[in-house]
Every structure is written in C-alpha cells, then in structure tokens.
Design an enzyme around this catalytic site. Structure first.
Site, PDB file in Angstrom:
ATOM      1  N   GLY A 114       0.762  -1.104   0.093  1.00 60.45           N
ATOM      2  CA  GLY A 114       0.049   0.158  -0.068  1.00 60.45           C
ATOM      3  C   GLY A 114       0.852   1.204  -0.018  1.00 60.45           C
ATOM      4  O   GLY A 114       2.002   1.216   0.326  1.00 60.45           O
ATOM      5  N   PRO A 168       2.274   4.829   1.052  1.00 62.31           N
ATOM      6  CA  PRO A 168       2.928   5.183   2.287  1.00 62.31           C
ATOM      7  C   PRO A 168       2.035   5.770   3.170  1.00 62.31           C
ATOM      8  O   PRO A 168       1.052   6.653   2.646  1.00 62.31           O
ATOM      9  CB  PRO A 168       3.889   6.410   2.026  1.00 62.31           C
ATOM     10  N   GLY A 169       1.862   5.568   4.481  1.00 60.85           N
ATOM     11  CA  GLY A 169       1.025   6.112   5.682  1.00 60.85           C
ATOM     12  C   GLY A 169      -0.557   5.511   5.578  1.00 60.85           C
ATOM     13  O   GLY A 169      -1.325   6.180   6.096  1.00 60.85           O
ATOM     14  N   THR A 170      -0.662   4.375   4.860  1.00 64.53           N
ATOM     15  CA  THR A 170      -1.948   3.828   4.961  1.00 64.53           C
ATOM     16  C   THR A 170      -2.102   2.663   5.871  1.00 64.53           C
ATOM     17  O   THR A 170      -3.112   2.123   6.137  1.00 64.53           O
ATOM     18  CB  THR A 170      -2.087   2.936   3.494  1.00 64.53           C
ATOM     19  N   THR A 186       2.426  -0.572   8.967  1.00 63.98           N
ATOM     20  CA  THR A 186       3.226  -0.625  10.027  1.00 63.98           C
ATOM     21  C   THR A 186       2.287  -0.879  11.264  1.00 63.98           C
ATOM     22  O   THR A 186       2.174  -1.886  12.051  1.00 63.98           O
ATOM     23  CB  THR A 186       4.211   0.433  10.367  1.00 63.98           C
ATOM     24  N   HIS A 198      -8.122  36.310 -11.745  1.00 65.57           N
ATOM     25  CA  HIS A 198      -7.441  34.717 -12.004  1.00 65.57           C
ATOM     26  C   HIS A 198      -8.297  33.692 -11.202  1.00 65.57           C
ATOM     27  O   HIS A 198      -8.950  32.777 -11.937  1.00 65.57           O
ATOM     28  CB  HIS A 198      -6.148  34.871 -11.834  1.00 65.57           C
ATOM     29  N   GLU A 199      -8.610  33.962 -10.073  1.00 63.50           N
ATOM     30  CA  GLU A 199      -9.117  32.729  -9.153  1.00 63.50           C
ATOM     31  C   GLU A 199     -10.658  32.805  -9.601  1.00 63.50           C
ATOM     32  O   GLU A 199     -11.371  31.871  -9.570  1.00 63.50           O
ATOM     33  CB  GLU A 199      -9.149  33.009  -7.796  1.00 63.50           C
TER      34      GLU A 199
HETATM   35  P1  ADP Z   1       2.872   2.849   6.521  1.00 66.91           P
HETATM   36  O1  ADP Z   1       3.710   1.797   7.240  1.00 66.91           O
HETATM   37  O2  ADP Z   1       1.940   2.262   5.582  1.00 66.91           O
HETATM   38  O3  ADP Z   1       3.702   3.830   5.863  1.00 66.91           O
HETATM   39  P2  ADP Z   1       1.758   3.548   9.315  1.00 66.91           P
HETATM   40  O4  ADP Z   1       1.578   2.225   9.837  1.00 66.91           O
HETATM   41  O5  ADP Z   1       3.307   3.998   9.572  1.00 66.91           O
HETATM   42  O6  ADP Z   1       1.896   3.654   7.584  1.00 66.91           O
HETATM   43  O7  ADP Z   1       0.939   4.713   9.464  1.00 66.91           O
HETATM   44  C1  ADP Z   1       1.266   6.141  10.022  1.00 66.91           C
HETATM   45  C2  ADP Z   1       0.382   6.415  11.016  1.00 66.91           C
HETATM   46  O8  ADP Z   1      -1.023   6.703  10.473  1.00 66.91           O
HETATM   47  C3  ADP Z   1      -0.120   5.543  12.029  1.00 66.91           C
HETATM   48  O9  ADP Z   1       0.556   5.744  13.182  1.00 66.91           O
HETATM   49  C4  ADP Z   1      -1.380   6.005  12.492  1.00 66.91           C
HETATM   50  O10 ADP Z   1      -1.294   6.835  13.300  1.00 66.91           O
HETATM   51  C5  ADP Z   1      -1.862   6.505  11.206  1.00 66.91           C
HETATM   52  N1  ADP Z   1      -2.893   5.813  10.297  1.00 66.91           N
HETATM   53  C6  ADP Z   1      -2.544   5.016   9.068  1.00 66.91           C
HETATM   54  N2  ADP Z   1      -3.739   4.449   8.766  1.00 66.91           N
HETATM   55  C7  ADP Z   1      -4.458   4.268   9.976  1.00 66.91           C
HETATM   56  C8  ADP Z   1      -5.868   3.747   9.920  1.00 66.91           C
HETATM   57  N3  ADP Z   1      -6.497   3.083   9.122  1.00 66.91           N
HETATM   58  N4  ADP Z   1      -6.405   4.197  11.281  1.00 66.91           N
HETATM   59  C9  ADP Z   1      -5.939   4.791  12.068  1.00 66.91           C
HETATM   60  N5  ADP Z   1      -4.921   5.451  11.739  1.00 66.91           N
HETATM   61  C10 ADP Z   1      -4.096   5.384  10.777  1.00 66.91           C
HETATM   62 ZN    ZN Z   2      -4.775  29.372 -11.972  1.00 69.28          ZN
HETATM   63 MG    MG Z   3       5.784   1.899   7.569  1.00 66.10          MG
END
Ligand code: ADP
Ligand code: ZN
Ligand code: MG
Length: 627
Positions: free
Chosen positions: A213, A215-217, A220, A434-435
C-alpha cells in the site's frame, strides 16, 4: 493519538566467550603499551637546575641511563620528589666531581634495552594488526554473537526489536477502515493464538504475508496491531537498516532474528520496507549490491527452512510491490498479498474519529466535511491533520479544537503554509480575477466538481487557489468531465486576458496541468478521434539516480498526430472557457470584487453572490485544486 512506541530491546544476555575477551584484551594491551614509556610522575627539570640543586646539596640519589638522569631531590626537610633531566650532548667535566663531593649515591644503567623490550617493540605493530584482524573476522563470521551482547562490538546482532505480549497497546480498535486487510489477517491471528487447531487438521497457514500500500496507509500499524491481537511476541526490523553495512551483517541479522522468533514461537516477524532489500536482483543498474543480495537470500533461505508446523508468521510491508524480486513472492514465501488502499470517504471519517479521541474537540465538530474534502489523504495524513489542528488551536491559546482549525490544518497540508509576504495592489487584482475566472468556469461548466472555496491568500508558491470537492471519491473520469476540467484550468488565464487584455506568468502551473491532462487523454485513455482507442504510453524504465526514462515506441507520424491532438484539445477548451467568461462577465466582476474585499469565499458565499437558485448538477471526482 494512539501511536504507542514502547518497543523494548530484550534479547536475553548470552555468556561471554573467552576468545573474545582474549582478543579484546590483547588489543587494549597493545594499545596502552604505546603510551607506557618514560617515567610517569617524575618532574622534568632543567639541567642547570639539577646542577644548582647538586651544589645546594639537595639531590639524594641519581640514576644515569644514557643521556637521561633521574633521581630524587629534597623539597623540605624529609620530603623528597622524583625528577628527570637530560644530560647535555657535550661532556660536562664538573658533574662527576660534584657528585662525589656531595657524596651522592650514583647508579648507572646500560642504555641498551633488554631483549624483551626489543622484541616487544618490534612486534608491537604486528600484535596490533593481528588483534584487529581477529576481531573483525570474528565479528563478521559469528554475526557478533561471540561478543558480549549489547556491548559496543555487538553491531552485527539482530537489530530486531522485540515487543513482548502486552507491550503493544495498539489493537484493531485503533485502526479505522482497512476492513478487508483486517479480515485477511484475522486468519493469521487465529492461527497464532491457536496453532494446535490448525496443525491437528493438517492445514498449512501462509508463512509470509506481504502488506502492499502507499505510504501512510497503516501497514506498520496493522502489523503491530496484528501481533497485539494475537498476543504473541513481535519482532520488527526495517529493510533500510540492512543496506550500507558490511557484507554479511544483514544476513546474520536475519538469521538471528528468525532464530529468536523460533525460540519464542508462536511469534510474528515484521520486515518493514522490504523493497530496500528485496529489489529485483538483475536490475538495470548492473552493479549488484552484495549486501542487499545476501540479506535477501538469507530471508529466502529462512522462509524455505520453516517447517510447516512452526508457528512463526512473517509479515513484510512495501509501497513498491512492482520492484520486488519475484523470488520473494513465490509460493511458500510471501505468497499472500494484502492490499491497503488509500482510505475512501467513510474510512477517512473513521480515521479522523480515531485520532480525535485523544484531542480535546469542540462539541459540534463537522468531521464529515473534512473527510469529504480530504480525498487522496492517507491515514498518516489524516492523523497529521488532527494533530496540526490541535497545534494551531494551542498556538492561539484555545482549549478546544473547532472546525476552523481543522479547516486551516487541511489547507496547510494541502497547500502549504500561508505566506506572509504581501501582494501589491496590482498583483492582488490580477490574482482576484484569475481565481474568479477558475471559479466561474467551475461554476458554469456542466460536468465540473462542486466549488468549495476560492481564495487569494498566497500559500506556498501559489498566489491563490480555487478548490472544488467531489461528493464522492471516484476512480474513473468521463471524457466530458475531463474536458471541462481543462477549461477550468485555463479559466484563470482567460479571465486575465479578458480583463487586462494580456496574460501573466502566473498561470504556468495551470498550463502545465492542462497540457499533461490532455496528453493523458490522448495517449492513454483513447479520447482522441484521430488516434482512436490506442495506448501510446511509452514504456518507463527507472534508473537509479534518474527519475524515469520514457521510451517512445510509436512512429514519428504518430508523435506528430499526438502533438496535434493534444494541442487541439487544449485550445478548444480554452476557447470554451473564454466564451463562457465573456458571457458571464458581470459575474466575474462580482466575484473578483468580493475576493479583493474578503480574500476567501466559501461555496455558500459564492452561491449568494451569484444569487443562484439553480445550482447546475455536477459530477463528482477527486479533489480539484487550481491556483
Ligand atoms: P505505513 O507503514 O503504511 O507507511 P503507518 O502504519 O506507519 O503507515 O501509519 C502511520 C500513522 O498513520 C499510524 O501510526 C497511524 O497514526 C496513522 N494511520 C494510518 N492508517 C490508519 C488507519 N487505518 N487508522 C488509524 N490510523 C491510521
Ligand atoms: Zn490558476
Ligand atoms: Mg511503515
């Protein structure tokens, strides 16, 4: 926030090995013996001073060794101290009579060092070299295990951090969304809790699971929570820790970690960012990275070495499944893939709720609107948004986080920090038109997203922005929608042309986006009648260091046609935007004036200003943001 990080480094201490103590001792001994020459603690005095003391009858005894004279002299009545001095190169014929005169005990020692000292000095460098050699070779061979665990030499030991049962305080309750992933891992949890049940029936549980997935999903997070739910020890190690180490160290760390895990099975091993070791081996860069390769091989060997009834499950995470070596994903290895997607609207709302649990929130908070306006945000982004809002509120001395802070936090994340530098009056006027041009085209184009906000507050590099939000996330776009989108992108520039009779350099980003979109439509999505439903997407190859190299695999004639079609698509839609703005010039003036006055207009403000009773029905897609 529910992120809890109380990993404990808890590998049990091992007995020290006599060999290592010997080697380290040898090394230290040779090192220190370098500094062990000369009489320590003796005061070095001038030769003249020595002679004077001799005349004053203060010298007690003297030892002459080569040109060095040492001995002791009297400070006070019965108090003596050591001294050394150097005999001058020319002969001093006074000295011996003086010594005899004063009746001083004189000893003379030969200048030649003893045979042992000679030997020692000659062999010193060799001892040092042998010592260092033995030390390093032992470290590499044994994976550092021979050395005192946790000591300074233990750097090859598995860096896997072990979290014991109950240490991890994050469970599935703290993870919002990701329902499919949680379901998929449910089976693993059950197995780890109760391996006997599966063994009895002869069922084989997947040994390796790959979490894939962006990053940040929450990859971990999910792995940790899985261990917590199963109540088993959790070993985690990050792929990037392996790279740039001595050859062999990564492999021995892997071996070590698996061994530890087997000892305490059932257990869960987590290899984060496995792509940093698991890249396809024969990639274009040619020069194989030995260390990475060895580490990868060790991982594979360990996985193959698992017998079916070991209750150790390995979860690996990556955001680049495309570059993984295919050997990793073969049956019996990481053969189960669990995909984590960016959260959809409902999941985003749930994640926002999870993370606002520990933040003091205002009672009538509208998290739903925030969820709707954060398409494309990952879980980590959303967690960050809540925290950012709390920071902003605290900065203002507030005790509760309310909607306005969530809104500002979101804007900050999407568009960057507000810029303090002021625009001059001319620039502001241009930005306003513009906006307003973007906004008005978005408002009138039949297939466009709903308007959400228009602003001429500069943020990041932009002088202002116009934002539209979809009511739902969509994954596919219709052709009409895309054409309208190009028109809206160019609407800002058209408005400038209309009002000021010239365009400015401020629209560069708009043009870039419009051109790119048109190119995609023509070459990838088959939206050109001339070219038909063909894909002319060049093949991409990545090189280390460089980004991507796109190789064309179509004829020159086609390339010309593509250019023509792209250009046609852009200019035609610019024409539409231009015509539309001319038609509604009065509205453009109203919007621009309001922007100059208020700087930011919400969707409601716009509807009021244009006194629209009939809001055109709009299609819905991902966030649209123009500046
Ligand atoms: P990855 O390893 O996929 O990059 P992480 O597991 O490190 O992402 O996620 C980073 C942080 O984002 C987590 O510690 C949590 O705080 C938040 N987070 C990500 N997904 C969720 C989720 N589904 N529910 C709650 N918190 C989430
Ligand atoms: Zn513009
Ligand atoms: Mg991670």
């Amino acid at each position: 926030m529910t992120q809890i990080d109380n990993n404990k480094a808890a590998p049990p201490p091992r007995p020290q090995h006599w060999m290592d103590i010997f080697v380290v001792g040898l090394l230290l001994f040779t090192l220190f013996s370098f500094f062990d020459y000369g009489d320590k603690g003796a005061e070095e005095i001038a030769y003249s001073e020595f002679k004077q003391m001799l005349r004053d009858n203060r010298i007690q005894n003297v030892l002459i060794r080569g040109d060095e004279i040492s001995g002791s002299y009297r400070i006070q009545r019965d108090e003596f101290t050591e001294f050394t001095t150097t005999f001058p190169p020319m002969d001093d014929y006074d000295l011996f009579p003086l010594l005899e005169e004063n009746d001083i005990e004189v000893r003379v020692s030969s200048t030649d060092q003893s045979i042992w000292t000679m030997l020692f000095i000659n062999f010193l460098p060799w001892l040092l070299i042998i010592g260092i050699f033995m030390l390093t070779s032992r470290m590499i061979r044994s994976g550092g295990k021979g050395f005192a665990d946790g000591g300074i030499f233990a750097f090859t030991k598995s860096k896997a951090r072990l979290s014991k049962e109950g240490d991890i305080k994050v469970g599935y309750g703290d993870i919002a969304g990701l329902t499919h992933a949680k379901e998929d891992l449910g089976e693993v949890i059950d197995f780890l809790r109760n391996p006997e049940k599966y063994r009895a029936i002869g069922a084989k549980i997947p040994k390796g699971i790959l979490l894939v997935g962006p990053p940040g999903t929450g990859k971990t997070l999910l792995a940790r929570a899985t261990a917590a739910e199963a109540g088993v020890p959790f070993f985690s190690i990050t792929g990037s820790e392996f790279v740039e180490m001595f050859v062999g160290v990564g492999a021995s760390r892997v071996r070590d970690m698996y061994k530890e895990a087997r000892k305490v099975a059932p257990a869960l091993i987590f290899i984060d960012e496995i792509d940093s070791v698991g890249r396809a081996r024969s990639s274009i860069n040619g020069v194989g990275n030995d260390e990475r390769e060895q580490t990868l091989n060790q991982i594979l060997a360990e996985m193959d070495g698992f017998s079916g009834d070991e209750a150790v499950v390995v979860i690996a995470a990556t955001n680049r499944p495309d570059i993984l070596d295919s050997a990793l994903t073969r049956p019996g290895r990481f053969d189960r893939k669990v995909v984590l997607d960016l959260p959809q609207r409902q999941a985003r709302l749930d994640i926002l709720k999870v993370h606002s649990r520990n933040v003091a929130m205002d009672g009538n908070l509208d998290l739903d609107t925030i969820a709707a306006s954060t398409a494309g945000f990952s879980g980590a982004d959303l967690a960050n948004l809540i925290n950012e809002a709390a920071l902003l509120a605290a900065r203002d001395g507030k005790t509760l986080v309310d909607n306005s802070y969530l809104e500002s936090a979101r804007d900050k994340i999407v568009m960057g920090e507000k810029r303090e530098s002021m625009l001059n009056e001319e620039e502001r006027r241009r930005a306003a038109y513009h906006e307003a041009g973007h906004a008005l085209t978005a408002y009138h184009m039949p297939h466009a997203d709903l308007l959400r906000k228009v602003s001429i507050i500069p943020r990041g590099l932009a002088l202002g922005f116009t934002e539209q939000t979809p009511a739902e996330d969509k994954l596919a776009f219709g052709q009409h929608y895309l054409e309208d989108r190009i028109a809206i992108m160019l609407g800002g520039r058209c408005a400038e042309q209309l009002v000021f009779n010239e365009v400015s350099s401020g629209a560069a980003n708009d043009l870039q986006q419009a051109t790119l979109l048109a190119k995609h439509m023509v070459t990838e999505w088959g939206m050109s009648k001339q070219l038909g439903p063909l894909s002319f997407h060049g093949s991409e190859e990545s090189f280390p260091g460089q980004e991507f190299l796109v190789r064309k695999d179509y004829s020159e004639h086609t390339a010309e046609l593509i250019d023509e079609e792209v250009s046609k698509l852009v200019t035609e839609n610019e024409q539409r935007a231009s015509t539309m703005l001319k038609e509604h010039h009065a509205e453009l003036e109203i919007l621009a004036a309001a922007l100059l006055e208020k700087e930011t207009l919400s969707d409601k403000d716009i509807l009021e200003l244009l006194s629209a009773s009939n809001i055109p029905k709009k299609s819905e897609t991902a966030i649209g943001l123009l500046n």
